[in-house]
Enzyme design. Structure first.
Site, mmCIF file in Angstrom:
data_model
loop_
_atom_site.group_PDB
_atom_site.id
_atom_site.type_symbol
_atom_site.label_atom_id
_atom_site.label_comp_id
_atom_site.label_asym_id
_atom_site.label_seq_id
_atom_site.Cartn_x
_atom_site.Cartn_y
_atom_site.Cartn_z
ATOM 1 N N CYS A 113 -16.072 -3.069 -4.773
ATOM 2 C CA CYS A 113 -15.140 -4.170 -4.953
ATOM 3 C C CYS A 113 -15.423 -5.223 -3.923
ATOM 4 O O CYS A 113 -16.443 -5.189 -3.248
ATOM 5 C CB CYS A 113 -13.700 -3.699 -4.863
ATOM 6 S SG CYS A 113 -13.133 -3.566 -3.193
ATOM 7 N N ARG A 149 -17.064 1.133 -2.154
ATOM 8 C CA ARG A 149 -15.867 1.922 -1.812
ATOM 9 C C ARG A 149 -16.046 3.319 -2.394
ATOM 10 O O ARG A 149 -15.481 3.658 -3.427
ATOM 11 C CB ARG A 149 -14.589 1.284 -2.379
ATOM 12 C CG ARG A 149 -14.348 -0.169 -2.021
ATOM 13 C CD ARG A 149 -13.584 -0.369 -0.741
ATOM 14 N NE ARG A 149 -12.217 0.107 -0.709
ATOM 15 C CZ ARG A 149 -11.148 -0.657 -0.891
ATOM 16 N NH1 ARG A 149 -11.292 -1.926 -1.190
ATOM 17 N NH2 ARG A 149 -9.936 -0.153 -0.782
ATOM 18 N N PRO A 150 -16.835 4.173 -1.711
ATOM 19 C CA PRO A 150 -17.060 5.513 -2.255
ATOM 20 C C PRO A 150 -15.777 6.346 -2.274
ATOM 21 O O PRO A 150 -14.833 6.039 -1.547
ATOM 22 C CB PRO A 150 -18.079 6.117 -1.280
ATOM 23 C CG PRO A 150 -18.026 5.298 -0.043
ATOM 24 C CD PRO A 150 -17.497 3.949 -0.418
ATOM 25 N N ILE A 151 -15.754 7.385 -3.123
ATOM 26 C CA ILE A 151 -14.581 8.278 -3.170
ATOM 27 C C ILE A 151 -15.032 9.728 -2.987
ATOM 28 O O ILE A 151 -14.369 10.654 -3.442
ATOM 29 C CB ILE A 151 -13.770 8.106 -4.483
ATOM 30 C CG1 ILE A 151 -14.691 8.224 -5.723
ATOM 31 C CG2 ILE A 151 -13.016 6.797 -4.511
ATOM 32 C CD1 ILE A 151 -13.917 8.434 -7.009
ATOM 33 N N ASP A 152 -16.204 9.895 -2.318
ATOM 34 C CA ASP A 152 -16.751 11.238 -2.138
ATOM 35 C C ASP A 152 -15.766 12.185 -1.444
ATOM 36 O O ASP A 152 -15.645 13.357 -1.816
ATOM 37 C CB ASP A 152 -18.072 11.164 -1.348
ATOM 38 C CG ASP A 152 -17.925 10.360 -0.061
ATOM 39 O OD1 ASP A 152 -17.417 9.216 -0.121
ATOM 40 O OD2 ASP A 152 -18.294 10.861 1.005
ATOM 41 N N ARG A 193 -2.118 -10.340 -5.173
ATOM 42 C CA ARG A 193 -2.173 -8.860 -5.210
ATOM 43 C C ARG A 193 -1.352 -8.263 -4.083
ATOM 44 O O ARG A 193 -0.925 -7.106 -4.176
ATOM 45 C CB ARG A 193 -3.620 -8.388 -5.067
ATOM 46 C CG ARG A 193 -4.482 -8.793 -6.224
ATOM 47 C CD ARG A 193 -5.886 -8.384 -5.991
ATOM 48 N NE ARG A 193 -6.027 -6.983 -6.331
ATOM 49 C CZ ARG A 193 -7.150 -6.429 -6.689
ATOM 50 N NH1 ARG A 193 -8.250 -7.137 -6.740
ATOM 51 N NH2 ARG A 193 -7.201 -5.166 -6.989
ATOM 52 N N ILE A 214 -14.361 -0.891 9.644
ATOM 53 C CA ILE A 214 -13.902 -0.087 8.492
ATOM 54 C C ILE A 214 -14.644 -0.445 7.205
ATOM 55 O O ILE A 214 -15.098 0.438 6.480
ATOM 56 C CB ILE A 214 -12.376 -0.238 8.287
ATOM 57 C CG1 ILE A 214 -11.627 0.073 9.587
ATOM 58 C CG2 ILE A 214 -11.883 0.663 7.153
ATOM 59 C CD1 ILE A 214 -11.703 1.491 10.082
ATOM 60 N N ARG A 266 -8.233 -1.247 -7.933
ATOM 61 C CA ARG A 266 -9.085 -0.186 -7.447
ATOM 62 C C ARG A 266 -8.281 0.994 -6.892
ATOM 63 O O ARG A 266 -8.643 2.150 -7.043
ATOM 64 C CB ARG A 266 -10.001 -0.717 -6.340
ATOM 65 C CG ARG A 266 -10.980 0.319 -5.930
ATOM 66 C CD ARG A 266 -11.569 0.130 -4.589
ATOM 67 N NE ARG A 266 -12.459 1.240 -4.341
ATOM 68 C CZ ARG A 266 -12.080 2.368 -3.799
ATOM 69 N NH1 ARG A 266 -10.835 2.547 -3.434
ATOM 70 N NH2 ARG A 266 -12.946 3.341 -3.623
ATOM 71 N N ASN A 271 0.810 -1.216 0.000
ATOM 72 C CA ASN A 271 0.000 0.000 0.000
ATOM 73 C C ASN A 271 0.843 1.267 0.000
ATOM 74 O O ASN A 271 0.374 2.324 -0.419
ATOM 75 C CB ASN A 271 -0.991 -0.012 1.175
ATOM 76 C CG ASN A 271 -2.094 -1.026 0.927
ATOM 77 O OD1 ASN A 271 -2.262 -1.498 -0.206
ATOM 78 N ND2 ASN A 271 -2.828 -1.377 1.965
HETATM 79 N N1 EPU Z 1 -14.605 6.032 2.510
HETATM 80 C C1 EPU Z 1 -15.692 6.812 2.160
HETATM 81 N N2 EPU Z 1 -15.501 7.828 1.273
HETATM 82 C C2 EPU Z 1 -14.286 8.094 0.727
HETATM 83 C C3 EPU Z 1 -13.181 7.288 1.080
HETATM 84 C C4 EPU Z 1 -13.372 6.256 1.976
HETATM 85 O O1 EPU Z 1 -16.794 6.602 2.648
HETATM 86 O O2 EPU Z 1 -14.186 9.040 -0.079
HETATM 87 C C5 EPU Z 1 -14.784 4.921 3.465
HETATM 88 C C6 EPU Z 1 -14.541 3.562 2.803
HETATM 89 O O3 EPU Z 1 -15.688 3.093 2.141
HETATM 90 C C7 EPU Z 1 -14.158 2.697 3.973
HETATM 91 C C8 EPU Z 1 -13.410 3.660 4.880
HETATM 92 O O4 EPU Z 1 -13.794 4.980 4.472
HETATM 93 O O5 EPU Z 1 -15.300 2.239 4.628
HETATM 94 C C9 EPU Z 1 -11.911 3.514 4.843
HETATM 95 O O6 EPU Z 1 -11.436 3.728 3.548
HETATM 96 P P1 EPU Z 1 -9.993 4.324 3.220
HETATM 97 O O7 EPU Z 1 -10.171 5.401 2.228
HETATM 98 O O8 EPU Z 1 -9.243 4.641 4.484
HETATM 99 O O9 EPU Z 1 -9.308 3.050 2.547
HETATM 100 P P2 EPU Z 1 -8.621 2.972 1.130
HETATM 101 O O10 EPU Z 1 -7.710 4.103 0.936
HETATM 102 O O11 EPU Z 1 -9.637 2.674 0.104
HETATM 103 C C10 EPU Z 1 -6.544 1.685 2.084
HETATM 104 C C11 EPU Z 1 -5.840 0.408 1.787
HETATM 105 C C12 EPU Z 1 -6.704 -0.763 2.204
HETATM 106 C C13 EPU Z 1 -6.978 -0.624 3.696
HETATM 107 C C14 EPU Z 1 -7.636 0.728 4.006
HETATM 108 C C15 EPU Z 1 -7.855 0.976 5.487
HETATM 109 C C16 EPU Z 1 -4.521 0.955 -0.167
HETATM 110 C C17 EPU Z 1 -4.268 0.732 -1.591
HETATM 111 N N3 EPU Z 1 -5.576 0.327 0.355
HETATM 112 O O12 EPU Z 1 -7.753 1.647 1.330
HETATM 113 O O13 EPU Z 1 -5.928 -1.930 1.978
HETATM 114 O O14 EPU Z 1 -7.832 -1.665 4.125
HETATM 115 O O15 EPU Z 1 -6.795 1.779 3.493
HETATM 116 O O16 EPU Z 1 -6.663 0.909 6.174
HETATM 117 O O17 EPU Z 1 -3.762 1.648 0.499
HETATM 118 C C18 EPU Z 1 -5.554 -4.195 1.550
HETATM 119 O O18 EPU Z 1 -4.338 -3.943 1.494
HETATM 120 O O19 EPU Z 1 -6.002 -5.388 1.596
HETATM 121 C C19 EPU Z 1 -6.501 -3.104 1.574
HETATM 122 C C20 EPU Z 1 -7.782 -3.253 1.288
#
Ligand code: EPU
Length: 419
Positions: free
Chosen positions: A116, A121-124, A398, A328, A92, A23
């Site tokens: 996924c 996995r929203p990106i709002d 992965r 989470i 993703r 990550n």
């Molecule tokens: N979320 C929102 N809106 C957003 C962004 C996130 O609602 O705009 C929510 C997500 O849906 C989730 C929570 O916030 O419920 C946490 O999401 P976060 O953005 O912190 O996670 P991420 O960046 O998508 C990274 C890691 C994940 C890891 C999470 C939490 C990477 C590539 N991925 O994901 O890693 O689980 O942080 O620590 O860095 C893995 O390695 O298996 C993996 C899934």
């Protein structure tokens, strides 16, 4: 289709060198897009997601090359600003290229990453933060078209939740933006610290990374550098769980205990002995495992969601009742049914999983449905009586660089077969 075939009930014993962090590597590779000079990233694990990130860099017009756990990137010329849909689908986390491409090119087009295997996995938060920095976003037929008509500028951004990806995207977009960006309630994961340190090595001015307030003062240009990716804390946790579930003893090299402060005490509660040194963790699990106090997954420095499945695998054999609360992701118990097929006693309801330790697990044909859940099935197979086949190894690949080789070298009977 590939599968891992495991003959269980072998105690693991020996030394494993832990790979670089997936990550972190992915965010750093996106960060390379911002650098006008050449970057050499060392300790980059050989993973399908890392290769996908290299392919994205090449499609953007950069030159990237993977060799001997290093990635060399020359982003002197970034000619494209669109991340192709096939590559967005493949990984993703390619959403982290959004901030980087915007930072370098002032515009970016990519397809919406969608849901996924872990649930929606929203990106709002990513998008609203970028809008505050001057980005205009149009979404048409699942494609995000982003541009900054007046350039990217700094902003004060408060995240509703300390999202890892949103924090990374803001840091990447802000590194070359005009003025100062402050992120309040930023994610504090060690991978964020690694990204900040890497960008600073390339000439960025970032402070507070690793705390909940990150300040980025935009600079004109980033240059190249040589940088070593941090060790993978989740892979370390996975091998600790492998030692625990097999009653073994492992010496993990290139493992950083300071990133695992919420995880190590859980293994100690299970009855394992853990000794930590500089860049090394030793775990001895010769005593029978015991249930642990409730585990709640939380943003860092809390217990990581990514370690939930592998720790659960170890707990299936821990005497007594353990409880996990997954806070989470909404769909991160997909390994449970497969563990149950192997003899585990686990009940889930919403966020809660209740694990009653059993004396024995039994080999079965099971299927990975996500990365960490897949690793949990491999661990269960190591402890199970008889033969386990784990299908859909592509998920495990992965995030784990040749997991079967690492485990074989410490005594596991595991091989990969193509069916
Ligand atoms: N979320 C929102 N809106 C957003 C962004 C996130 O609602 O705009 C929510 C997500 O849906 C989730 C929570 O916030 O419920 C946490 O999401 P976060 O953005 O912190 O996670 P991420 O960046 O998508 C990274 C890691 C994940 C890891 C999470 C939490 C990477 C590539 N991925 O994901 O890693 O689980 O942080 O620590 O860095 C893995 O390695 O298996 C993996 C899934």
């Amino acid at each position: 289709m590939q599968k891992l075939v495991i003959r269980g009930e072998k105690r693991l014993n020996g030394e494993i060198t832990v790979q670089g962090a997936k990550n972190s590597a992915l965010a750093l590779l996106a960060g390379c897009t911002l650098c006008s000079g050449e970057v050499l990233l060392k300790n980059c694990p050989a993973l399908s997601d890392v290769f996908a990130a290299c392919r994205i860099l090449n499609r953007l017009g950069c030159k990237s090359r993977y060799y001997d756990n290093c990635v060399q990137v020359n982003a002197g010329a970034v000619s494209e600003c669109a991340v192709p849909e096939d590559l967005m689908r493949e990984m993703r986390s390619s959403i982290v290229f959004l901030g980087a491409v915007l930072g370098r090119k002032g515009q970016c087009e990519l397809s919406y990453p969608g849901g996924c295997e872990l649930g929606p996995r929203p990106i709002d938060m990513h998008l609203s933060a970028l809008e505050q920095m001057g980005v205009r976003i149009n979404e048409e037929y699942g494609v995000l078209c982003c541009e900054c008509p007046y350039g990217l500028h700094g902003a004060k951004i408060s995240l509703g939740f300390p999202s890892v990806g949103a924090t990374e995207n803001i840091m990447l977009a802000a590194a070359l933006a005009k003025g100062e960006t402050v992120i309040h309630n930023a994610a504090r994961e060690p991978e964020i610290t690694d990204l900040g340190n890497f960008l600073n090595c390339c000439g960025a001015r970032i402070s507070g990374h690793g705390t909940s307030t990150v300040v980025i003062s935009g600079v004109e240009k980033l240059h190249g550098c040589e940088y070593e990716v941090m060790p993978d804390r989740i892979v370390s946790a996975t091998f600790m769980a492998a030692a625990a579930i097999t009653g073994g003893e492992l010496d993990l090299r290139n493992a950083r205990a300071c990133d695992l402060e919420a995880v190590i005490p859980v293994f100690e509660q299970m009855g394992c002995q853990v000794f930590t040194y500089d860049a090394r963790i030793y775990i001895n699990a010769k005593r029978p495992l015991k249930a642990v106090r409730t585990i709640r997954t939380l943003p860092y420095p809390g217990f990581p969601t990514d370690a939930q499945a592998v720790v659960m695998a170890a707990l299936t054999k821990a005497k007594g009742t353990s409880v996990i609360i997954e806070n989470i992701f909404s769909s991160r118990y997909r390994h449970v049914d497969e563990l149950v097929r192997m003899g585990a006693d686990i009940k889930t309801e919403g966020k809660v999983a209740v694990i009653e330790g059993v004396k024995k697990l039994y080999g079965a044909r099971v299927r990975a449905s996500d990365l960490r859940g897949g690793a949990a099935l491999v661990l269960a197979g190591l402890a199970a009586q008889g033969e386990t086949e784990v299908e859909k190894v592509c998920y495990i690949d992965r995030g784990y660089d040749n997991i079967e080789k690492c485990l074989r070298e410490v005594g596991a009977d595991i091989c990969r077969k193509t069916s």
